[in-house]
Design a protein around this motif. Sequence first.
Motif, PDB file in Angstrom:
ATOM      1  N   VAL A 112      -6.341   2.601  -9.849  1.00  0.00           N
ATOM      2  CA  VAL A 112      -5.799   2.294 -11.152  1.00  0.00           C
ATOM      3  C   VAL A 112      -4.850   1.429 -11.037  1.00  0.00           C
ATOM      4  CG1 VAL A 112      -4.114   4.180 -10.975  1.00  0.00           C
ATOM      5  CG2 VAL A 112      -4.680   3.619 -13.215  1.00  0.00           C
ATOM      6  N   THR A 113      -4.727   0.626 -12.218  1.00  0.00           N
ATOM      7  CA  THR A 113      -3.892  -0.607 -12.176  1.00  0.00           C
ATOM      8  C   THR A 113      -2.762   0.025 -13.205  1.00  0.00           C
ATOM      9  OG1 THR A 113      -5.212  -1.692 -13.911  1.00  0.00           O
ATOM     10  CG2 THR A 113      -5.013  -2.474 -11.792  1.00  0.00           C
ATOM     11  N   ARG A 114      -1.434  -0.055 -12.810  1.00  0.00           N
ATOM     12  CA  ARG A 114      -0.368   0.443 -13.576  1.00  0.00           C
ATOM     13  C   ARG A 114       0.145  -0.543 -14.621  1.00  0.00           C
ATOM     14  NH1 ARG A 114       3.538   3.167  -9.144  1.00  0.00           N
ATOM     15  NH2 ARG A 114       4.602   1.551  -9.780  1.00  0.00           N
ATOM     16  N   LEU A 115       1.042  -0.118 -15.590  1.00  0.00           N
ATOM     17  CA  LEU A 115       1.479  -0.928 -16.397  1.00  0.00           C
ATOM     18  C   LEU A 115       2.457  -1.916 -15.827  1.00  0.00           C
ATOM     19  CD1 LEU A 115       2.166   1.230 -19.528  1.00  0.00           C
ATOM     20  CD2 LEU A 115       0.794  -0.738 -19.394  1.00  0.00           C
ATOM     21  N   ASP A 116       2.876  -1.642 -14.566  1.00  0.00           N
ATOM     22  CA  ASP A 116       3.840  -2.632 -13.920  1.00  0.00           C
ATOM     23  C   ASP A 116       3.188  -3.554 -13.259  1.00  0.00           C
ATOM     24  OD1 ASP A 116       3.220  -0.888 -12.092  1.00  0.00           O
ATOM     25  OD2 ASP A 116       5.076  -0.382 -11.447  1.00  0.00           O
ATOM     26  N   ALA A 117       1.837  -3.817 -13.205  1.00  0.00           N
ATOM     27  CA  ALA A 117       0.913  -4.612 -12.731  1.00  0.00           C
ATOM     28  C   ALA A 117       0.685  -4.507 -11.268  1.00  0.00           C
ATOM     29  CB  ALA A 117       1.660  -6.321 -12.875  1.00  0.00           C
ATOM     30  N   LYS A 118       0.564  -3.111 -10.966  1.00  0.00           N
ATOM     31  CA  LYS A 118       0.234  -2.851  -9.553  1.00  0.00           C
ATOM     32  C   LYS A 118      -0.814  -1.948  -9.704  1.00  0.00           C
ATOM     33  CE  LYS A 118       5.418  -3.011  -8.000  1.00  0.00           C
ATOM     34  NZ  LYS A 118       6.570  -2.018  -7.876  1.00  0.00           N
ATOM     35  N   MET A 119      -1.453  -2.111  -8.369  1.00  0.00           N
ATOM     36  CA  MET A 119      -2.986  -1.388  -8.352  1.00  0.00           C
ATOM     37  C   MET A 119      -2.430  -0.546  -7.132  1.00  0.00           C
ATOM     38  SD  MET A 119      -6.675  -2.250  -7.313  1.00  0.00           S
ATOM     39  CE  MET A 119      -7.217  -2.888  -8.524  1.00  0.00           C
ATOM     40  N   VAL A 120      -2.928   0.856  -7.505  1.00  0.00           N
ATOM     41  CA  VAL A 120      -2.748   1.934  -6.568  1.00  0.00           C
ATOM     42  C   VAL A 120      -4.251   2.669  -6.458  1.00  0.00           C
ATOM     43  CG1 VAL A 120      -0.437   2.072  -6.939  1.00  0.00           C
ATOM     44  CG2 VAL A 120      -1.969   3.893  -8.166  1.00  0.00           C
ATOM     45  N   ALA A 121      -4.344   3.250  -4.921  1.00  0.00           N
ATOM     46  CA  ALA A 121      -5.271   4.166  -4.743  1.00  0.00           C
ATOM     47  C   ALA A 121      -4.787   5.732  -4.622  1.00  0.00           C
ATOM     48  CB  ALA A 121      -5.837   3.930  -3.321  1.00  0.00           C
ATOM     49  N   LEU A 122      -5.340   6.676  -5.436  1.00  0.00           N
ATOM     50  CA  LEU A 122      -5.057   7.798  -5.333  1.00  0.00           C
ATOM     51  C   LEU A 122      -6.209   8.617  -4.405  1.00  0.00           C
ATOM     52  CD1 LEU A 122      -4.097   8.098  -8.882  1.00  0.00           C
ATOM     53  CD2 LEU A 122      -2.628   7.540  -6.945  1.00  0.00           C
ATOM     54  N   ASP A 123      -5.694   9.752  -3.764  1.00  0.00           N
ATOM     55  CA  ASP A 123      -6.611  10.686  -3.219  1.00  0.00           C
ATOM     56  C   ASP A 123      -7.325  11.151  -4.337  1.00  0.00           C
ATOM     57  OD1 ASP A 123      -7.305  13.459  -2.132  1.00  0.00           O
ATOM     58  OD2 ASP A 123      -7.046  12.488  -0.327  1.00  0.00           O
ATOM     59  N   ALA A 124      -8.574  11.065  -4.318  1.00  0.00           N
ATOM     60  CA  ALA A 124      -9.211  11.922  -5.524  1.00  0.00           C
ATOM     61  C   ALA A 124      -9.296  13.426  -5.565  1.00  0.00           C
ATOM     62  CB  ALA A 124     -10.984  11.550  -5.348  1.00  0.00           C
ATOM     63  N   ASN A 125      -9.050  14.128  -4.370  1.00  0.00           N
ATOM     64  CA  ASN A 125      -8.718  15.384  -4.202  1.00  0.00           C
ATOM     65  C   ASN A 125      -7.324  16.006  -4.835  1.00  0.00           C
ATOM     66  OD1 ASN A 125     -11.275  16.156  -3.591  1.00  0.00           O
ATOM     67  ND2 ASN A 125     -10.971  15.610  -1.633  1.00  0.00           N
ATOM     68  N   THR A 126      -6.252  15.228  -4.347  1.00  0.00           N
ATOM     69  CA  THR A 126      -5.034  15.615  -4.870  1.00  0.00           C
ATOM     70  C   THR A 126      -4.296  14.844  -6.031  1.00  0.00           C
ATOM     71  OG1 THR A 126      -4.241  14.382  -3.111  1.00  0.00           O
ATOM     72  CG2 THR A 126      -4.844  16.555  -2.150  1.00  0.00           C
ATOM     73  N   GLY A 127      -4.594  13.696  -5.823  1.00  0.00           N
ATOM     74  CA  GLY A 127      -3.699  12.656  -6.882  1.00  0.00           C
ATOM     75  C   GLY A 127      -2.788  11.986  -6.109  1.00  0.00           C
ATOM     76  N   ARG A 128      -2.416  12.411  -4.863  1.00  0.00           N
ATOM     77  CA  ARG A 128      -1.431  11.863  -4.144  1.00  0.00           C
ATOM     78  C   ARG A 128      -1.952  10.056  -3.904  1.00  0.00           C
ATOM     79  NH1 ARG A 128      -1.189  16.681  -0.764  1.00  0.00           N
ATOM     80  NH2 ARG A 128       0.260  17.970  -1.779  1.00  0.00           N
ATOM     81  N   ASN A 129      -0.735   9.231  -3.957  1.00  0.00           N
ATOM     82  CA  ASN A 129      -0.949   7.928  -3.619  1.00  0.00           C
ATOM     83  C   ASN A 129      -1.271   7.733  -2.254  1.00  0.00           C
ATOM     84  OD1 ASN A 129      -0.597   5.221  -3.159  1.00  0.00           O
ATOM     85  ND2 ASN A 129       1.076   5.333  -4.433  1.00  0.00           N
TER      86      ASN A 129
END
Length: 104
Positions: A62-79
């Motif tokens: 997901v790309t966030r509103l502060d212009a950063k893209m992050v990857a989240l664990d699909a099972n837990t939602g943790r960065n």
Amino acid sequence: MVVGDTMYVSTSSGPRYVFALNARDGTIKWKYEPELPRDFMSTVCCGLDNRGVAYANGRVFVTRLDAKMVALDANTGRNCGAPPLWITRMATQSRRRHSSSRTL
């Protein structure tokens, strides 16, 4: 987006939040709620657009509103890691449409 029995959605005004929902009954599996810097609106050039989420190899991107893209664990939602995968910096306030980006 649906992967297996999970639906991944980001909120319409943002993406500020990401939810993983049970696709069968709609119950929330996890919620990603990042802390955004107070000045995050300075990187929003064209309104509060939502580009949705993407999935690959067990990660939700997901790309966030502060212009950063992050990857989240699909099972837990943790960065899955810090720093973010991608950061976009604005060249100047008066030339918001011209930005520079770098991969981390």
